[in-house]
Write a protein that holds these residues in place. Sequence first.
Motif, PDB file in Angstrom:
ATOM      1  N   TYR A   1       0.834  -1.191   0.000  1.00  0.00           N
ATOM      2  CA  TYR A   1       0.000   0.000   0.000  1.00  0.00           C
ATOM      3  C   TYR A   1       0.877   1.252   0.000  1.00  0.00           C
TER       4      TYR A   1
ATOM      5  N   TYR B   1      -6.884   4.366  -1.090  1.00  0.00           N
ATOM      6  CA  TYR B   1      -7.242   3.132  -0.406  1.00  0.00           C
ATOM      7  C   TYR B   1      -8.527   3.339   0.396  1.00  0.00           C
TER       8      TYR B   1
ATOM      9  N   HIS C   1      -6.866  -2.435  -3.322  1.00  0.00           N
ATOM     10  CA  HIS C   1      -6.846  -1.101  -2.700  1.00  0.00           C
ATOM     11  C   HIS C   1      -7.760  -1.029  -1.479  1.00  0.00           C
TER      12      HIS C   1
END
Length: 415
Positions: A137, A222, A253
């Motif tokens: 991420y 995200y 995500h």
Amino acid sequence: MTAPVTSPRNWVVTRVQNSSSALDQAFAEGLTGHVFTAREGKTVTLACGRRAVEFTSCSYLGLETHPALLNAAVASIGRVGVHFASARTRMRTDDLDVLERNLCAVYGGASVTAFTSVGNVHLGLLPLLGAGYLPSYPVARDGVTFFLDRTAHASIQVLRGVLEQLGPVRRFDSEDPESLPGLLRDGEPGRTPVALVDGVGSMGGLVNVASLAAAVEKAGGYLYVDDAHGVSTMGRHGAGYAYEVLGGSLPDHVILAGSLSKGFGGQGGFCALRSDADTRLLRRFGNPLIFGGPLSLPMISANRASSELHLDGTVARLQEELWANVRLFDERTGHQLVNAGVTSPVRGAMFPTEEDALAATRRLSLADILVTPAFYPTVERGHGLVRFAVSALHSAAEIERAARALAGDHPERAA
């Protein structure tokens, strides 16, 4: 109630000063804060000896009294004791590894870590996400902007000061389909957006996580979903509301947080991440995992047993019983309650005043039906809500009795 003169204006002062005495009154009248000494199904024996049916527990499938969980907890006490006073990063019981492997299977191979609570999931994971340290991420060089849904649970809201150390925090309204997309369009291009939402609302509502996920993905960000009240209630293996509406998989995500203490029937929380590399980083640097105590050993074993029931089809059968009860409750209450017709086990009777909600709670109590009365800041200031947590364990007769008492019929104490 007033704050000290020297107190700065902040969310604590606002909350305390804007709250009324309604909840205190509910406690004083014995309408909430119940103490029970035994239970059988959804019937509890209170400390005063009175027996009543509770619609307060959020164990939507009744798994906390399932023989598999009871036997696992008892066997664990004999095998390893009730507690091991060490952070899980230093030493852990084997059942914790089994639990997490089973949860990985429930969530389609995602990498799962168990915590002592959902709140500790937020506290351990969100700072690492915001700082850009989770390998799967990555965030922009300028960092992140957090977009916090106004309906998100208090365990996320209370972390605003922590999040602001990592990036700006903006508020949005998930009930307005243009709120988050508009903020994302007007956002800071040098920062990665991170939206924080619930899945199933604790007092009502379902967040449209699919549309929010699409909006965040388009913006290169995200979505972090706390689906505490959705876990176990939907999906072949009980992965829950958010996971199912996202297509029965965990998008790259999206990060999922969930509870082991509600529909799951045990205790604790967990998060599902994309890869084992993310999990290794989390377990090395997540504050509650390093510096906090572990789950009690019997609860780890009970959680393990519950995870096995999720995988062997037991939970899918209990879901059918839950949703049959929810449909019956909606029918008997005329489809008038908060969440009527919605795939949520939570139902609410909303009242225009706090006294109206207290009066309804009294009627229900007279019929030996125990519910959760809620006031500001849980609901809009000045209003009151009576929450019913419907379970697979409720009988049709208990649901009928609750519906009649809510409507004002037969308020006398049940035999």
